[in-house]
Design a protein around this motif. Structure first.
Motif, PDB file in Angstrom:
ATOM      1  N   ALA A   1       0.784  -1.292  -0.014  1.00  0.00           N
ATOM      2  CA  ALA A   1      -0.105  -0.081   0.019  1.00  0.00           C
ATOM      3  C   ALA A   1       0.695   1.366  -0.056  1.00  0.00           C
ATOM      4  O   ALA A   1       1.889   1.316   0.866  1.00  0.00           O
ATOM      5  N   ARG A   2       0.612   2.346  -0.951  1.00  0.00           N
ATOM      6  CA  ARG A   2       0.942   3.733  -0.982  1.00  0.00           C
ATOM      7  C   ARG A   2       2.675   3.425  -1.724  1.00  0.00           C
ATOM      8  O   ARG A   2       3.222   4.578  -1.656  1.00  0.00           O
TER       9      ARG A   2
ATOM     10  N   LEU B   1      -5.627  -0.876  -5.871  1.00  0.00           N
ATOM     11  CA  LEU B   1      -5.912   0.355  -6.634  1.00  0.00           C
ATOM     12  C   LEU B   1      -6.307   1.530  -5.687  1.00  0.00           C
ATOM     13  O   LEU B   1      -6.108   2.703  -5.612  1.00  0.00           O
ATOM     14  N   GLN B   2      -6.814   1.027  -4.516  1.00  0.00           N
ATOM     15  CA  GLN B   2      -7.295   2.042  -3.615  1.00  0.00           C
ATOM     16  C   GLN B   2      -6.268   2.891  -2.969  1.00  0.00           C
ATOM     17  O   GLN B   2      -6.357   3.941  -2.365  1.00  0.00           O
ATOM     18  N   TYR B   3      -5.006   2.349  -3.171  1.00  0.00           N
ATOM     19  CA  TYR B   3      -3.835   2.711  -2.073  1.00  0.00           C
ATOM     20  C   TYR B   3      -2.751   3.245  -3.432  1.00  0.00           C
ATOM     21  O   TYR B   3      -1.557   3.575  -2.793  1.00  0.00           O
ATOM     22  N   THR B   4      -2.800   3.125  -4.592  1.00  0.00           N
ATOM     23  CA  THR B   4      -1.831   3.671  -5.423  1.00  0.00           C
ATOM     24  C   THR B   4      -1.664   5.057  -5.376  1.00  0.00           C
ATOM     25  O   THR B   4      -2.888   5.544  -5.186  1.00  0.00           O
ATOM     26  N   GLN B   5      -0.467   5.647  -5.689  1.00  0.00           N
ATOM     27  CA  GLN B   5      -0.078   6.787  -5.710  1.00  0.00           C
ATOM     28  C   GLN B   5      -0.946   7.781  -6.802  1.00  0.00           C
ATOM     29  O   GLN B   5      -1.049   8.966  -6.984  1.00  0.00           O
TER      30      GLN B   5
END
Length: 157
Positions: free
Chosen positions: A36-37, A59-63
């Motif tokens: 994540a991130r 995808l909820q955590y991609t930059q």
């Protein structure tokens, strides 16, 4: 002045989805399983509902929106309706979706990654016919990576 493009960061949604093979083929940075991130340019999943769901969660955590590389889990098969629908729902959250065909012969060799890393340096006509669809997908993936890189440069200029 020549623009230098960093090797793409490639990460998978789970182990065994084809991350290392694609990273080596692209001469990219293999970040194994996505955290994540963390930065990611190419997020890799399989062509199954479960794997696409894992991609949606990641995808909820991609930059930023990565390219989603979907590796076929069987040779020459159509994606199932549920997988196709899940991918359609994913489209707005990625730069693009690139389908990566499974090369059947690679199931029976010890190091498919070492073969894959030679695909982009060979002319398509010189490749065995079984590798040509994979080569076309890799070229599409490279085009998307270059487009992604130029978009990032334009935003920071």
């Amino acid at each position: 002045m020549t623009d230098v493009i960093e090797p793409p960061i490639v990460a998978g949604v789970q182990g065994g989805v084809g991350t290392t093979l694609l990273a080596r083929a692209l001469r990219g940075a293999d970040h194994r399983i996505y955290g994540a991130r963390n930065p990611v340019d190419v997020l890799v999943c399989r062509s199954t509902v479960h794997s696409v769901y894992a991609a949606q969660c990641a995808l909820q955590y991609t930059q930023g929106p990565p390219i989603l590389a979907v590796v076929d889990d069987t040779p020459s098969a159509n994606w199932g309706q549920n997988t196709t629908n899940k991918l359609r729902l994913t489209e707005p959250h990625v730069q693009s979706i690139v389908r990566i065909p499974l090369v059947s012969e690679w199931r029976d060799i010890e190091s498919p990654s070492s073969v894959a890393e030679q695909v982009l340096v060979e002319a398509e006509a010189d490749l065995p016919k079984s590798l040509r669809p994979f080569a076309r997908s890799l070229h599409e993936l490279v085009d998307e990576i270059l487009r992604q890189s130029s978009t990032r440069r334009a935003r920071t200029a």
